[in-house]
Scaffold this motif. Structure first.
Motif, PDB file in Angstrom:
ATOM      1  N   UNK A 301      95.864  32.880   5.444  1.00 28.12           N
ATOM      2  CA  UNK A 301      95.793  31.870   4.378  1.00 28.12           C
ATOM      3  C   UNK A 301      95.597  30.479   4.970  1.00 28.12           C
ATOM      4  N   UNK A 302      96.332  30.190   6.050  1.00 27.66           N
ATOM      5  CA  UNK A 302      96.209  28.884   6.690  1.00 27.66           C
ATOM      6  C   UNK A 302      94.807  28.678   7.254  1.00 27.66           C
ATOM      7  N   UNK A 303      94.284  29.681   7.963  1.00 33.20           N
ATOM      8  CA  UNK A 303      92.948  29.568   8.538  1.00 33.20           C
ATOM      9  C   UNK A 303      91.879  29.436   7.454  1.00 33.20           C
ATOM     10  N   UNK A 304      92.030  30.226   6.375  1.00 39.47           N
ATOM     11  CA  UNK A 304      91.061  30.152   5.275  1.00 39.47           C
ATOM     12  C   UNK A 304      91.108  28.792   4.599  1.00 39.47           C
ATOM     13  N   UNK A 305      92.323  28.267   4.410  1.00 33.45           N
ATOM     14  CA  UNK A 305      92.467  26.950   3.783  1.00 33.45           C
ATOM     15  C   UNK A 305      91.816  25.868   4.638  1.00 33.45           C
ATOM     16  N   UNK A 306      92.008  25.960   5.970  1.00 35.08           N
ATOM     17  CA  UNK A 306      91.383  24.992   6.871  1.00 35.08           C
ATOM     18  C   UNK A 306      89.859  25.094   6.805  1.00 35.08           C
ATOM     19  N   UNK A 307      89.350  26.338   6.760  1.00 35.96           N
ATOM     20  CA  UNK A 307      87.908  26.550   6.682  1.00 35.96           C
ATOM     21  C   UNK A 307      87.346  26.007   5.381  1.00 35.96           C
ATOM     22  N   UNK A 308      88.076  26.247   4.275  1.00 40.29           N
ATOM     23  CA  UNK A 308      87.631  25.744   2.974  1.00 40.29           C
ATOM     24  C   UNK A 308      87.578  24.217   2.990  1.00 40.29           C
ATOM     25  N   UNK A 309      88.591  23.589   3.603  1.00 42.73           N
ATOM     26  CA  UNK A 309      88.619  22.129   3.682  1.00 42.73           C
ATOM     27  C   UNK A 309      87.402  21.614   4.438  1.00 42.73           C
ATOM     28  N   UNK A 310      87.082  22.282   5.561  1.00 44.90           N
ATOM     29  CA  UNK A 310      85.916  21.885   6.349  1.00 44.90           C
ATOM     30  C   UNK A 310      84.627  22.072   5.558  1.00 44.90           C
ATOM     31  N   UNK A 311      84.506  23.232   4.893  1.00 42.73           N
ATOM     32  CA  UNK A 311      83.309  23.505   4.098  1.00 42.73           C
ATOM     33  C   UNK A 311      83.161  22.515   2.949  1.00 42.73           C
TER      34      UNK A 311
END
Length: 371
Positions: A301-311
């Protein structure tokens, strides 16, 4: 061409300045359904099944129409406009106007049959503007989806279901479908003795800024799709808590996890080693599995949230660039129109003469500087 679409304009709920109201009676309305009714018709059954599976209230969708309308992943509907020729050879007062109407009418009557995953809810053939043209508004949908609703809105998946599979950013499902539909229109045109004058693809006629803009738009769409996948992943991992509760319920119902009553005359030491300790080991193993699962879920969840923020940041930057390029294109179109007016006023021969004089003057200046 594809546009944002205005159903009220297409249905002539109001009369725009470019419309000749005396010719409106010649228009053809093929269908004109309320889009909200269409969403109920297409998605209510799938929505009910989706909501019935949810164990958390925050995942229940009250109104699928509003979810799509207020969301950013899909459009409520898409509109395409088709026209044969241009104002010079197919304008409303030309001898070809009825021919154009006949061809577009025949094309429209086979559109829905060719496109079962594009639900046409509004379609109009306009004869009261400068040139006859056809508006087709549709809701693209896919069936049997494993994510979200079984039947849901998706242009990409709808076109894939119809056999149009993209092979890259410059060869998308949409581009393949558009070319196929142009070919279908051209086949009908040939029946009436009109050939499709293929002047090359749009890519050849785009300015550099338009080309860059369209590439950026494709990148934005790709990033949006990645973001949607990641959000789905987060949603799946958030169900780890539900999994833990379900597992706890299974433990209550599982006889392997019941503590057996000590038989008569059994010592406490024997009871501990034979019943209590194995039971504790089972519980420890179960807790370890749950802990590992929760840890992986939190990390994902943390990694996905970080990726979403970057995207999201990249998406916003690309949208800003698209906006700047659109402004640049608008400015260039204004300059081009001004040049056309000058060319019309002076004549092309006079302009060539002036350009020749300017180039000659520049050459002379460079020669003087070199001396």
């Amino acid at each position: 061409m594809v546009v944002k679409g205005s159903v009220r304009h297409n249905n002539r709920d109001f009369t725009a300045e470019n419309v000749d109201s005396e010719r409106t009676k010649n228009n053809i309305t093929y269908c004109n359904e309320n889009i909200k009714d269409v969403y109920h018709k297409l998605f209510d059954e799938a929505l009910a099944k989706f909501n019935a599976r949810q164990t958390r209230n925050d995942r229940i969708i009250d109104d699928y129409y509003e979810k799509i309308r207020t969301g950013k992943q899909e459009k409520l509907f898409h509109e395409v406009i088709l026209q044969i020729g241009n104002f010079e050879d197919m304008h409303a007062a030309s001898e070809n106007v009825q021919l154009s109407k006949t061809i577009l009418d025949k094309y429209m009557k086979t559109f829905q049959e060719r496109n079962p995953n594009l639900y046409v809810f509004s379609a109009h053939l306009h004869m009261d503007e400068a040139t006859p043209h056809l508006h087709i508004d549709f809701v693209p949908f896919t069936i049997g989806s494993k994510r979200g609703l079984e039947t849901r809105v998706s242009l990409k998946k709808a076109l894939e279901a119809q056999g149009f599979v993209g092979k890259g950013r410059s060869d998308t499902e949409w581009n393949r479908w558009v070319y196929y539909e142009k070919e279908k229109l051209s086949e009908i045109m040939l029946e009436y003795g009109i050939e499709w004058d293929k002047k090359g693809t749009h890519e050849k006629h785009k300015s550099v800024s338009e080309f860059k803009r369209d590439k950026l738009i494709e990148e934005v769409e790709a990033l949006t799709e990645q973001k949607e996948d990641l959000e789905h992943t987060i949603s799946a991992y958030k169900n780890a808590e539900e999994y833990a509760l379900t597992t706890a319920q299974k433990l209550n119902d599982n006889k392997d996890f019941e503590i057996t009553e000590p038989p008569p005359l059994m010592s406490a030491k024997t009871y501990k080693s034979k019943y209590v300790e194995p039971f504790i080991k089972k519980l420890v193993k179960m807790v370890q599995n749950l802990a590992r699962r929760c840890y992986r879920a939190e990390r994902a969840e943390q990694q996905s949230a970080e990726k979403i923020s970057t995207l999201t940041d990249e998406n916003q930057k690309l949208k800003s660039k698209v906006w700047d390029l659109n402004l640049e294109n608008s400015r260039l179109r204004v300059e081009l129109r001004n040049f056309d007016k000058i060319k019309e006023y002076l004549g092309i021969d006079k302009i060539k003469e002036m350009l020749k004089a300017i180039n000659k003057s520049k050459h002379k200046k460079r020669s003087d500087i070199s001396r």
